[in-house]
Design an enzyme around this catalytic site. Sequence first.
Site, PDB file in Angstrom:
ATOM      1  N   CYS A 189      -2.225   2.984   8.924  1.00 55.14           N
ATOM      2  CA  CYS A 189      -3.250   2.013   8.530  1.00 55.14           C
ATOM      3  C   CYS A 189      -4.400   1.971   9.545  1.00 55.14           C
ATOM      4  O   CYS A 189      -5.533   1.680   9.173  1.00 55.14           O
ATOM      5  CB  CYS A 189      -2.660   0.608   8.457  1.00 55.14           C
ATOM      6  SG  CYS A 189      -1.267   0.424   7.376  1.00 55.14           S
ATOM      7  N   HIS A 202       0.868  -1.182   0.000  1.00 60.16           N
ATOM      8  CA  HIS A 202       0.000   0.000   0.000  1.00 60.16           C
ATOM      9  C   HIS A 202       0.908   1.236   0.000  1.00 60.16           C
ATOM     10  O   HIS A 202       1.945   1.234   0.682  1.00 60.16           O
ATOM     11  CB  HIS A 202      -0.855   0.062   1.279  1.00 60.16           C
ATOM     12  CG  HIS A 202      -2.117  -0.742   1.251  1.00 60.16           C
ATOM     13  ND1 HIS A 202      -2.548  -1.467   2.349  1.00 60.16           N
ATOM     14  CD2 HIS A 202      -3.064  -0.909   0.292  1.00 60.16           C
ATOM     15  CE1 HIS A 202      -3.706  -2.060   2.051  1.00 60.16           C
ATOM     16  NE2 HIS A 202      -4.042  -1.742   0.811  1.00 60.16           N
TER      17      HIS A 202
END
Length: 258
Positions: free
Chosen positions: A252, A158
């Site tokens: 996150c 990511h």
Amino acid sequence: MCEPKFFDIEYEINPWMHTDNQVDTQLAQIQWHRLYQIYSQQLGWKVKLVQPVEHLPDMVFTANGGIVYKNKVVLPNFRHPDRQPETEKFESWFKSAGYNDIIKPKYNFEGEGDALVWNDIIFAGYPWRSDKASHKELSDFLGTQVISLQLADARFYHLDTCLTIVDAETVSIWPPAFTAESVEQVKKTVPNVIEASEEDALVYGLNAMTDTKNIVVPEGANGLIKAYRDKGMNVFPTPITEFQKSGGGVKCLTLELR
Ligand code: ARG
């Protein structure tokens, strides 16, 4: 944020996750509450919570719950079936919070995990979890420029694991996580680019949250901690080892409701 009530490793969808390397659930609770306290008490940030759901262990990673920009919401369209049921949970949360300009992209897109706002530009990552084609959906709906960055190392799947938005002039990156062309793209766009060491990248040092004066980073990201202190920022190192077993960290665990 989402409390890690049902957080564990039930499947393996990135190189960090191993079902035989289980989370210490009590320690995960302690680490999460410590992060929550830094945000809400030490920094005075307003934190809203989404209800955790049993057997959706990765809901704790609310960064993947969408991206909010000028009160518009782009929901996630998760790559892996294991996480797909999360989308409707986040959608309900956004609706109950009063957001009504919401889309779900046609192409795979994993929210702020792969889309980071820098001034009026959105940096968007691909191809591990989000499709490049989703970036056009983003720019069309949000009406802003999206710069696509190609990720090149599966451990940094990511964008928010290898790029931190620091302030209006600064981002931090770990260059080897990107193609050479994408590193150039960042350097051409942003005046100050801090280059992290591999050690800092591996403890998820780039997965950080900041309001430009204060920055919350994982413990052990010593090079970045020093760089931010030298810049005059207040640095809040905090442990996130249990979440890193799932390939996640500070950022996150956080979705910004800007
Ligand atoms: N286990 C989760 C997954 O693989 C971790 C998500 C991390 N989130 C992030 N924004 N980088 O999907």
